[in-house]
Structure formats: structure tokens, C-alpha cells
Write a protein that holds these residues in place. Structure first.
Motif, PDB file in Angstrom:
ATOM      1  N   ALA A  59       0.816  -1.217   0.000  1.00  0.00           N
ATOM      2  CA  ALA A  59       0.000   0.000   0.000  1.00  0.00           C
ATOM      3  C   ALA A  59       0.850   1.268   0.000  1.00  0.00           C
ATOM      4  N   GLY A  60       2.159   1.115   0.203  1.00  0.00           N
ATOM      5  CA  GLY A  60       3.051   2.271   0.142  1.00  0.00           C
ATOM      6  C   GLY A  60       3.389   2.895   1.480  1.00  0.00           C
ATOM      7  N   PHE A  61       3.065   2.224   2.576  1.00  0.00           N
ATOM      8  CA  PHE A  61       3.428   2.753   3.880  1.00  0.00           C
ATOM      9  C   PHE A  61       4.915   2.559   4.134  1.00  0.00           C
ATOM     10  N   SER A  62       5.524   3.487   4.860  1.00  0.00           N
ATOM     11  CA  SER A  62       6.917   3.338   5.264  1.00  0.00           C
ATOM     12  C   SER A  62       6.984   2.306   6.391  1.00  0.00           C
ATOM     13  N   LEU A  63       8.176   1.810   6.664  1.00  0.00           N
ATOM     14  CA  LEU A  63       8.326   0.862   7.775  1.00  0.00           C
ATOM     15  C   LEU A  63       7.974   1.529   9.099  1.00  0.00           C
ATOM     16  N   GLN A  64       8.267   2.804   9.236  1.00  0.00           N
ATOM     17  CA  GLN A  64       7.921   3.528  10.463  1.00  0.00           C
ATOM     18  C   GLN A  64       6.398   3.613  10.616  1.00  0.00           C
ATOM     19  N   GLU A  65       5.694   3.890   9.516  1.00  0.00           N
ATOM     20  CA  GLU A  65       4.233   3.936   9.579  1.00  0.00           C
ATOM     21  C   GLU A  65       3.666   2.555   9.901  1.00  0.00           C
ATOM     22  N   ILE A  66       4.264   1.529   9.301  1.00  0.00           N
ATOM     23  CA  ILE A  66       3.797   0.160   9.558  1.00  0.00           C
ATOM     24  C   ILE A  66       4.001  -0.197  11.022  1.00  0.00           C
ATOM     25  N   LEU A 122      -5.230   5.187   7.241  1.00  0.00           N
ATOM     26  CA  LEU A 122      -5.648   4.379   6.086  1.00  0.00           C
ATOM     27  C   LEU A 122      -6.375   5.235   5.055  1.00  0.00           C
ATOM     28  N   LEU A 123      -7.250   6.103   5.514  1.00  0.00           N
ATOM     29  CA  LEU A 123      -7.986   6.989   4.612  1.00  0.00           C
ATOM     30  C   LEU A 123      -7.043   7.960   3.907  1.00  0.00           C
ATOM     31  N   SER A 124      -6.096   8.472   4.630  1.00  0.00           N
ATOM     32  CA  SER A 124      -5.109   9.385   4.048  1.00  0.00           C
ATOM     33  C   SER A 124      -4.306   8.680   2.954  1.00  0.00           C
ATOM     34  N   LYS A 125      -3.899   7.448   3.212  1.00  0.00           N
ATOM     35  CA  LYS A 125      -3.141   6.687   2.209  1.00  0.00           C
ATOM     36  C   LYS A 125      -4.029   6.376   1.007  1.00  0.00           C
ATOM     37  N   ALA A 126      -5.297   6.062   1.242  1.00  0.00           N
ATOM     38  CA  ALA A 126      -6.222   5.798   0.133  1.00  0.00           C
ATOM     39  C   ALA A 126      -6.386   7.039  -0.736  1.00  0.00           C
ATOM     40  N   ASN A 127      -6.474   8.209  -0.107  1.00  0.00           N
ATOM     41  CA  ASN A 127      -6.584   9.463  -0.870  1.00  0.00           C
ATOM     42  C   ASN A 127      -5.312   9.725  -1.671  1.00  0.00           C
ATOM     43  N   LEU A 174      -3.298   7.427  -2.811  1.00  0.00           N
ATOM     44  CA  LEU A 174      -3.329   6.468  -3.917  1.00  0.00           C
ATOM     45  C   LEU A 174      -4.286   6.929  -5.016  1.00  0.00           C
ATOM     46  N   ASP A 175      -5.428   7.520  -4.635  1.00  0.00           N
ATOM     47  CA  ASP A 175      -6.362   8.048  -5.631  1.00  0.00           C
ATOM     48  C   ASP A 175      -5.694   9.114  -6.495  1.00  0.00           C
ATOM     49  N   LYS A 176      -4.932  10.003  -5.869  1.00  0.00           N
ATOM     50  CA  LYS A 176      -4.232  11.051  -6.624  1.00  0.00           C
ATOM     51  C   LYS A 176      -3.211  10.442  -7.578  1.00  0.00           C
ATOM     52  N   THR A 177      -2.504   9.432  -7.113  1.00  0.00           N
ATOM     53  CA  THR A 177      -1.524   8.758  -7.965  1.00  0.00           C
ATOM     54  C   THR A 177      -2.220   8.075  -9.135  1.00  0.00           C
ATOM     55  N   LEU A 199       2.870  20.187 -19.748  1.00  0.00           N
ATOM     56  CA  LEU A 199       2.441  19.915 -18.376  1.00  0.00           C
ATOM     57  C   LEU A 199       3.507  19.121 -17.624  1.00  0.00           C
ATOM     58  N   ALA A 200       4.076  18.139 -18.290  1.00  0.00           N
ATOM     59  CA  ALA A 200       5.119  17.325 -17.658  1.00  0.00           C
ATOM     60  C   ALA A 200       6.341  18.193 -17.342  1.00  0.00           C
ATOM     61  N   ALA A 201       6.730  19.031 -18.288  1.00  0.00           N
ATOM     62  CA  ALA A 201       7.897  19.894 -18.096  1.00  0.00           C
ATOM     63  C   ALA A 201       7.683  20.877 -16.952  1.00  0.00           C
ATOM     64  N   ALA A 202       6.456  21.330 -16.807  1.00  0.00           N
ATOM     65  CA  ALA A 202       6.131  22.282 -15.744  1.00  0.00           C
ATOM     66  C   ALA A 202       5.879  21.586 -14.412  1.00  0.00           C
ATOM     67  N   GLY A 203       5.870  20.267 -14.413  1.00  0.00           N
ATOM     68  CA  GLY A 203       5.581  19.530 -13.181  1.00  0.00           C
ATOM     69  C   GLY A 203       4.132  19.671 -12.765  1.00  0.00           C
ATOM     70  N   ALA A 204       3.268  19.984 -13.734  1.00  0.00           N
ATOM     71  CA  ALA A 204       1.870  20.293 -13.427  1.00  0.00           C
ATOM     72  C   ALA A 204       0.950  19.107 -13.547  1.00  0.00           C
ATOM     73  N   ILE A 205       1.453  17.946 -13.911  1.00  0.00           N
ATOM     74  CA  ILE A 205       0.561  16.801 -14.059  1.00  0.00           C
ATOM     75  C   ILE A 205       0.220  16.293 -12.672  1.00  0.00           C
ATOM     76  N   LYS A 206      -0.975  16.652 -12.235  1.00  0.00           N
ATOM     77  CA  LYS A 206      -1.441  16.264 -10.900  1.00  0.00           C
ATOM     78  C   LYS A 206      -2.899  15.863 -10.994  1.00  0.00           C
ATOM     79  N   GLY A 207      -3.131  14.580 -11.040  1.00  0.00           N
ATOM     80  CA  GLY A 207      -4.479  14.049 -10.950  1.00  0.00           C
ATOM     81  C   GLY A 207      -5.469  14.611 -11.938  1.00  0.00           C
ATOM     82  N   GLU A 208      -6.617  14.962 -11.443  1.00  0.00           N
ATOM     83  CA  GLU A 208      -7.757  15.376 -12.263  1.00  0.00           C
ATOM     84  C   GLU A 208      -7.460  16.652 -13.035  1.00  0.00           C
ATOM     85  N   VAL A 209      -6.669  17.552 -12.452  1.00  0.00           N
ATOM     86  CA  VAL A 209      -6.326  18.795 -13.138  1.00  0.00           C
ATOM     87  C   VAL A 209      -5.649  18.477 -14.457  1.00  0.00           C
TER      88      VAL A 209
END
Length: 140
Positions: A55-62, A79-84, A86-89, A123-133
Motif C-alpha cells: 500500500a506504500g506505507f513506510s516501515l515507520q508507519e507500519i 488508512l484513509l489518508s493513504k487511500a486518498n 493512492l487516488d491522486k496517484t 504539463l510534464a515539463a512544468a511539473g503540473a501533471i497532478k491528478g484530475e487537473v
């Protein structure tokens, strides 16, 4: 269960088991000669660690999620924060996939002549590729 049995049953290498023990994620209950011995709940605990890693948690978070050896203290907010996250990713990856699929099928003589491809590049060059935007901007 000694460390070699745990490694065989779980698929987790003995070196990783020792590392997890060093980090406080698991605890051995003793030794049988020079081999670490683990309690009955070790396989389930390793499964929880694996789930956290996937799920992408660090060992410290685990470690925080696992809590005590007896019962995990799973923070639902975390868990909800990690799910959100993941949704953005996922949204970012979907936007990239859609842009690349368009570029592959685009009828423009050159990719650089395709307005959607150029927008994706910018968008990629500007680092602007972020989710729905990004998805909305690419579709324009």
C-alpha cells in the motif's frame, strides 16, 4: 517456529526477518541454539507488514499500525489518508496513460504537431501533471 520455518512459510527471507526484528516490527520469543524462534502469530503479522508495504506505507508507519505484538492498532485516519494519496496517484497515471494512448494513435504527421501531445509535454515539463487537473487539461 524457528526462523527458517518462518522464512519458508511466509516467503520472507531470513535476512528480512532479522531486519524487521531490528526495526521492532516483529519480535522473536527466544532462541533455539543460534536460531531465532517466533510465536504463532508471526505469519499473520508478516502478512500485515506485506500489506502495508504494498500500500506504500513506510516501515515507520507500519510499526505504528502494528502496535503491540498482541493486537494491531490500525489508525483508520491513516488508512484513509493513504487511500486518498493512492487516488491522486491513480488519477495522475490515468491522465498519463490517456495522453500516451492518444499520442500513439494521433494522426498528426509528427507528435510535435499534435496539440494534445504538446500540452502533455508542457504539463510534464512544468511539473503540473497532478491528478484530475492534468486529465482535464490534456483533454482540452
Amino acid at each position: 517456529m524457528d526462523i527458517s520455518q518462518v522464512a519458508k512459510l511466509s516467503g520472507v527471507p531470513a535476512s528480512t526477518l532479522r531486519f524487521y526484528e531490528e526495526k521492532g516490527l516483529i519480535n522473536s520469543v527466544g532462541r533455539q541454539g543460534i536460531r531465532r524462534v517466533f510465536g504463532a502469530g508471526i505469519i499473520e503479522r508478516l502478512a500485515l507488514i506485506s500489506l502495508g508495504r504494498v500500500a506504500g506505507f513506510s516501515l515507520q508507519e507500519i510499526a505504528g499500525i502494528l502496535g503491540s505484538e498482541k493486537k494491531p492498532e490500525i489508525d483508520r485516519g491513516l488508512l484513509l489518508s493513504k487511500a486518498n494519496e493512492l487516488d491522486k496517484t491513480i488519477q495522475k497515471l490515468v491522465a498519463m496513460r490517456d495522453g500516451l494512448q492518444h499520442a500513439a494513435a494521433c494522426s498528426a504527421p509528427s507528435h510535435l504537431e499534435c496539440p494534445k501531445f504538446r500540452r502533455l509535454m508542457n504539463l510534464a515539463a512544468a511539473g503540473a501533471i497532478k491528478g484530475e487537473v492534468a486529465k482535464q487539461k490534456i483533454k482540452q
